[in-house]
Design an enzyme around this catalytic site. Structure first.
Site, PDB file in Angstrom:
ATOM      1  CG  ASP A 199     -10.049  -7.928   0.998  1.00 44.11           C
ATOM      2  OD1 ASP A 199      -9.757  -8.017   2.215  1.00 44.11           O
ATOM      3  OD2 ASP A 199     -11.178  -7.572   0.618  1.00 44.11           O
ATOM      4  CB  SER A 200      -6.330  -4.396   1.734  1.00 45.65           C
ATOM      5  OG  SER A 200      -5.536  -4.390   0.580  1.00 45.65           O
TER       6      SER A 200
ATOM      7  CG  HIS B  97      -1.855  -1.162   1.237  1.00 46.08           C
ATOM      8  ND1 HIS B  97      -1.502  -2.391   1.764  1.00 46.08           N
ATOM      9  CD2 HIS B  97      -3.121  -1.287   0.775  1.00 46.08           C
ATOM     10  CE1 HIS B  97      -2.521  -3.224   1.625  1.00 46.08           C
ATOM     11  NE2 HIS B  97      -3.515  -2.581   1.022  1.00 46.08           N
TER      12      HIS B  97
END
Length: 194
Positions: free
Chosen positions: A106-107, A63
């Site tokens: 996922d994140s 990120h």
């Protein structure tokens, strides 16, 4: 629930076929006479019938440190483990096309399902090593967007490695100016199973 999964897979394959058609419309003289839908189906069928089978393994997502706050990054999952499979072929000029499906964490530590088509222009760096760059069009299903209903995305894709194993990446640009919603670099590896 089973009906939704079948719809998602069917929609992903149709979307992938459409993108396959758009990337290289005229592979053979027969396809010149086809409409875009028939050409897409022919391209997808060629990849599925003639393509080599690969295992895709995901494990890291970065990120952007300049687009997310430190507090937000601390909350996010950057070890996005998952796996999937792809079928790939080389075209007349040795560029790569593949269809794929993958599931990752996922994140937000929730399931993310992806299915799509990718095209890469390949460049040899020596006898065995090559780099590639191109694009991927895919359908993504995430719990935090559209109640898990698959949505289309087109992203850049790049790779480095050999024909039988590659480190690959795609980049999701920042879509919002709000701090905490930023860019993402997704890394995965692909290994030939043939």
């Amino acid at each position: 629930m089973l009906k939704f999964k079948k719809f998602s897979l069917r929609a992903a394959l149709c979307f992938s076929g459409l993108l396959a058609c758009l990337s290289s419309q005229a592979q053979t003289s027969n396809q010149d006479d086809m409409g875009w839908w028939d050409s897409s189906k022919a391209k997808a069928n060629k990849i599925l019938d003639e393509g080599g089978l690969q295992l895709m393994v995901a494990g890291y997502t970065h990120h952007g440190r300049g687009t997310y706050t430190a507090a937000r990054i601390a909350e996010l999952n950057e070890r996005t483990w998952g796996m999937g499979f792809s079928k790939a072929i080389r075209d007349k000029v040795d560029n790569e096309e593949f269809l794929y499906g993958m599931a990752i964490s996922d994140s937000h530590y929730r399931p993310q399902l992806m299915a799509g088509y990718a095209y890469q222009w390949m460049k040899p760096l020596g006898d065995k090593v090559e780099v590639g760059g191109g694009w991927t069009g895919l359908l993504i299903s995430r719990t935090d967007y559209f109640s898990s209903f698959p949505f289309p995305v087109i992203l850049p894709v790049a790779s480095i490695g050999t024909r039988s194993s590659k480190l690959m990446a795609t980049y999701v640009p920042r879509f919002s100016k709000n701090k905490g919603n930023g860019d993402v670099l997704f890394l995965f590896a692909r290994f030939d199973l043939n």
